[in-house]
Design a protein around this motif. Structure first.
Motif, mmCIF file in Angstrom:
data_model
loop_
_atom_site.group_PDB
_atom_site.id
_atom_site.type_symbol
_atom_site.label_atom_id
_atom_site.label_comp_id
_atom_site.label_asym_id
_atom_site.label_seq_id
_atom_site.Cartn_x
_atom_site.Cartn_y
_atom_site.Cartn_z
ATOM 1 N N GLY A 169 0.804 -1.215 0.000
ATOM 2 C CA GLY A 169 0.000 0.000 0.000
ATOM 3 C C GLY A 169 0.839 1.267 0.000
ATOM 4 N N VAL A 170 1.977 1.251 0.692
ATOM 5 C CA VAL A 170 2.839 2.433 0.735
ATOM 6 C C VAL A 170 3.470 2.701 -0.629
ATOM 7 N N VAL A 171 3.999 1.653 -1.267
ATOM 8 C CA VAL A 171 4.705 1.856 -2.541
ATOM 9 C C VAL A 171 3.751 2.079 -3.710
ATOM 10 N N THR A 172 2.444 1.937 -3.501
ATOM 11 C CA THR A 172 1.480 2.241 -4.557
ATOM 12 C C THR A 172 0.597 3.429 -4.182
ATOM 13 N N SER A 173 1.016 4.182 -3.178
ATOM 14 C CA SER A 173 0.282 5.374 -2.786
ATOM 15 C C SER A 173 0.667 6.534 -3.698
ATOM 16 N N ALA A 174 -0.324 7.229 -4.234
ATOM 17 C CA ALA A 174 -0.061 8.329 -5.174
ATOM 18 C C ALA A 174 0.760 9.458 -4.547
ATOM 19 N N PRO A 175 0.477 9.921 -3.315
ATOM 20 C CA PRO A 175 1.321 10.987 -2.752
ATOM 21 C C PRO A 175 2.768 10.554 -2.528
ATOM 22 N N PHE A 176 2.978 9.258 -2.272
ATOM 23 C CA PHE A 176 4.339 8.791 -1.984
ATOM 24 C C PHE A 176 5.071 8.319 -3.231
ATOM 25 N N ALA A 177 4.403 7.581 -4.100
ATOM 26 C CA ALA A 177 5.074 6.934 -5.236
ATOM 27 C C ALA A 177 4.691 7.499 -6.591
ATOM 28 N N GLY A 178 3.705 8.392 -6.667
ATOM 29 C CA GLY A 178 3.352 8.978 -7.952
ATOM 30 C C GLY A 178 2.188 8.271 -8.631
ATOM 31 N N ARG A 179 1.732 8.878 -9.731
ATOM 32 C CA ARG A 179 0.565 8.368 -10.446
ATOM 33 C C ARG A 179 0.842 7.024 -11.107
#
Length: 379
Positions: A169-179
């Motif tokens: 979930g962290v590595v696929t979060s838009a604010p953290f990992a981008g669109r």
């Protein structure tokens, strides 16, 4: 063993071919169109790079946990270590185990485990859930094997998968990992849940006797331990899973594959951003023109040349009948007595103004707003 005849295969192909073949052709064509219309590869965006860094350390961490000699690895299976069969008497098994202990003496954990090795059911629990579950569960009973499952499943199976799902979930979060990484969020989540379900299914259905080979059931070979295998294979599965996720995020973020065109909202945001940048640049240039005009007015030589130019323009317009040139120009504000007195005090250093610092700031501003003018003049 069930044999499938050629006629059965032919019938299945005749039935499913009209459904499968068009889908394969459409997938091939869409893939070709996507590859032909994709943009040129670009550098890895900072957000995607942040996600890949997290996945790299996660893969390294899980690979270390999958090694049998890591500090948190389970103790070897005593049946495989002592080359004992499933029906070998308990005293013989632990006498052999004592040879691998310091000073040929069993540890306290070995002694506690020996007291639990009272039946075939206890040995099956050991092979299925490990020694800690067999010796540490206070409410479990060999008459109800599912009680050991309730003790083992939350912390040994579900908790590792929950931690892994949080990482996904962290590595696929838009604010953290981008669109680009966020576009894989649903697919990665479904794959992670499928992996957790498969792991739980194996723990639910595995039976050390029924699932073993005929040689193990006949008492020829030592039985294998599901607990020891899953404890090492589970982190390895996480490492492979995260490696695949990192590859997909990389090829998507660099436009090498799985390219998705920007949405209408993204296009509008990009257009608004470029328009705001253009307006900001125009405002800066207008402000620079105003500053340049003020600098011309303050300089005596430049002001005389400017006045001469405008007198000439007025005279030319008067000659053509467009304006009336008989009036005197209005008095300039810079020639008023109070303004002249204030400027004299400032130039003498009495107005609290640091002229050296002001000159440096003015030079930096002029260099910033006039950058590129020489190139435009040459072209």
């Amino acid at each position: 063993m069930v044999e499938i005849s050629f006629g059965t295969i032919k019938s299945l192909l005749i039935f499913f071919a009209p459904i499968i073949i068009p889908r394969i052709i459409n997938f091939y064509r869409s893939t070709r169109v996507a590859l032909a219309s994709r943009p040129a590869p670009r550098a890895l965006p900072p957000n995607a790079s942040r996600a890949l860094n997290v996945l790299f350390f996660a893969v390294l961490f899980f690979l270390l946990l999958s090694l049998p000699f890591n500090p948190h690895a389970p103790n070897p299976n005593i049946f495989a270590l002592t080359r004992s069969r499933l029906n070998t008497p308990t005293d013989i098994v632990f006498n052999r185990l004592a040879r691998y202990r310091p000073e040929n003496t069993l540890t306290d954990a070995d002694t506690l485990l020996r007291s639990k090795f009272t039946s075939l059911g206890a040995r099956k629990v050991y092979l299925r859930f490990g020694p800690e579950t067999l010796t540490g569960c206070q409410f479990c009973s060999l008459d109800h094997i599912h009680t050991y499952l309730l003790y083992y499943l939350p912390f040994h199976t579900l908790l590792p998968h929950l931690f892994h799902m949080v990482l996904v979930g962290v590595v696929t979060s838009a604010p953290f990992a981008g669109r680009e990484a966020a576009s894989w969020r649903n697919k990665f989540t479904m794959a992670g849940l499928a992996l957790a379900s498969f792991d739980a299914y194996i723990v639910f259905t595995y039976d050390p006797v029924q699932s073993a080979s005929a040689a193990v059931r006949a008492g020829i070979h030592p039985p294998s331990s599901l607990y020891h295998q899953t404890t090492l294979l589970r982190p390895l599965a996480f490492a492979i899973f995260d490696g695949i996720c990192a590859f997909l995020i990389y090829v998507t973020a660099t436009n090498r594959f799985f390219f998705t065109p920007p949405s209408v909202a993204d296009q509008v945001d990009q257009l608004v951003g470029s328009s705001l940048s253009a307006l900001s640049g125009a405002t800066t240039k207008l402000h620079a023109v105003n500053v340049a005009r003020n600098a011309v007015v303050r300089d005596k030589v430049l002001k005389d040349r400017d006045d001469e130019y405008w007198h000439t323009v007025v005279a030319m317009n008067a000659d053509s009948g467009m304006v009336d040139g008989g009036g005197d120009p209005s008095t300039n504000i810079w020639e008023e007595e109070e303004v002249v007195r204030a400027m004299s005090r400032a130039m003498a250093g009495q107005g609290g103004v640091d002229l050296a610092k002001l000159g440096v700031s003015a030079a930096e501003y002029v260099n910033g707003v006039t950058v590129g003018l020489d190139d435009d003049t040459e072209t």
